[in-house]
Design an enzyme around this catalytic site. Structure first.
Site: not given
Ligand code: GLA
Length: 343
Positions: A18, A21, A107, A109-110, A156
């Site tokens: 986490e 990136d 989670l 959604s974008s 993501d």
């Protein structure tokens, strides 16, 4: 050419890695079966019309000139603008958006929405997505960065577009190598539990942490925190020292996770989730009281490991439960599902 296409973009869970990136580091996400569906229908005229079914809201704008409008509309407008800027000839269309992924749950959604929108718009135009889907992931990330105003990394979007069923993706953000690794949980399972605190990127602590990482690497005179040494980090002033230490130790935990998964040692995987959470809470300071309470409840219920997932400052907690451990009410069992696709 089809006059109606349906695209599905999945949400994602990040097993571990986490806030690495955007530091050229390592992470290990997978797509889940909850996500966003976009139905695109060709229409006459020169507009794109969109309806967000879950919100009961609508939008309409000139296909040739998408402009910012705020909120969810900027995902649609940004998707149209970025695809056209990349040379795709899009058609006037009506878009219907519906999802079963709670927004603000961490989670992603974008990214689910970005992936579904771009695949639907391309599909309706009769165009294939780029062969290297990492290119489309970058385009989706531009929607988020330049249109929605969240300075997020590529985690993501890569997870949504490159996911493989039954696998986690071991991603190296420096090389952008993506290695699918089988996830065999046997009688164990992964669940997510919403903390009750909604997470957003734009305007949250997320952009502040990015700025701190930038400051840490500038202070160290290196191009990215991937290159930081333990000694160098130890010499930084607080809080930059703790921020950089999180990134270093989290990268090491991703490598360790790959090893324990290969060995089938799920107790050790749980311990890595706990260590990741402690680092995100203490060094990265990306937790909030609601998330802490959710982690404590999951540990008390017997979880082998539990940690905040995604950008933090709210959102969901991921927990690894051994055989016979009951999931709390409202928990969502998550398993690696397929990537974004036309249905
Ligand atoms: C959010 C961002 C990602 C990543 C995570 C933290 O999900 O969108 O790019 O930075 O937070 O790991």
């Amino acid at each position: 050419m089809a006059d109606r296409v349906v695209a599905r973009g999945p949400g994602r869970v990040n097993l571990i890695g986490e806030h690495t990136d955007y530091n050229d580091g390592l992470a290990m996400p997978f797509a889940i079966d909850r996500g966003v569906t976009v139905t695109a229908t060709a229409i006459d005229g020169h507009e794109v019309r969109a309806r967000a079914l879950d919100l009961g809201e609508e939008d309409a704008f000139a296909l040739a000139r998408p402009e910012r409008a705020g909120g969810w509309r900027d995902f649609v407008r940004g998707a149209v603008a970025e695809l056209q800027a990349a040379g795709h000839a899009l058609r006037p269309s009506q878009l219907e958006i519906a999802g079963d992924l709670p927004r603000g749950s961490g989670l992603s959604s974008s990214a689910a929405l970005e992936a579904a929108l771009t695949l639907a718009l391309l599909g309706l135009a009769g165009e294939a997505p780029p062969e290297d889907l990492r290119e489309l992931a970058r385009l989706c990330s531009r929607i988020e960065n330049d249109w929605v105003g969240a300075e997020t990394g590529l985690l993501d979007q890569l997870a949504a577009l490159l996911a493989r069923e039954g696998h986690v993706l071991e991603i190296d953000f420096r090389s952008l190598d993506v290695l699918p690794v089988p996830l065999s949980l046997g009688e164990w399972r992964l669940v997510t539990v919403e903390s009750g605190a909604t997470h957003t990127h734009a305007g949250s602590g997320y952009n502040e942490r990015r700025a701190e990482c930038r400051a840490a690497r500038e202070a160290l005179g290196i191009a990215s925190l991937r290159d930081a040494s333990e000694d160098g980090v130890a010499g930084l002033p607080d809080p930059l020292r703790r921020r950089a230490r999180h990134v270093l130790t989290e990268n090491a935990r991703v490598e360790a996770m790959a090893e324990v998964l290969a060995a089938g040692d799920l107790e050790a995987a749980g311990a890595l989730l706990d260590a990741s959470h402690a680092s995100l809470r203490d060094d990265y300071e990306a937790s909030v009281p609601e998330v802490e309470a959710t982690v404590r409840a999951l540990k008390a219920a017997g979880a082998a490991g539990a940690r905040m997932v995604g950008g933090g400052f709210g959102g969901s907690v991921l927990a690894l439960l051994g055989p016979g451990i009951e999931a709390p009410a409202g928990a969502l069992t998550v398993a690696p599902g397929p990537a974004a696709r036309l249905l």
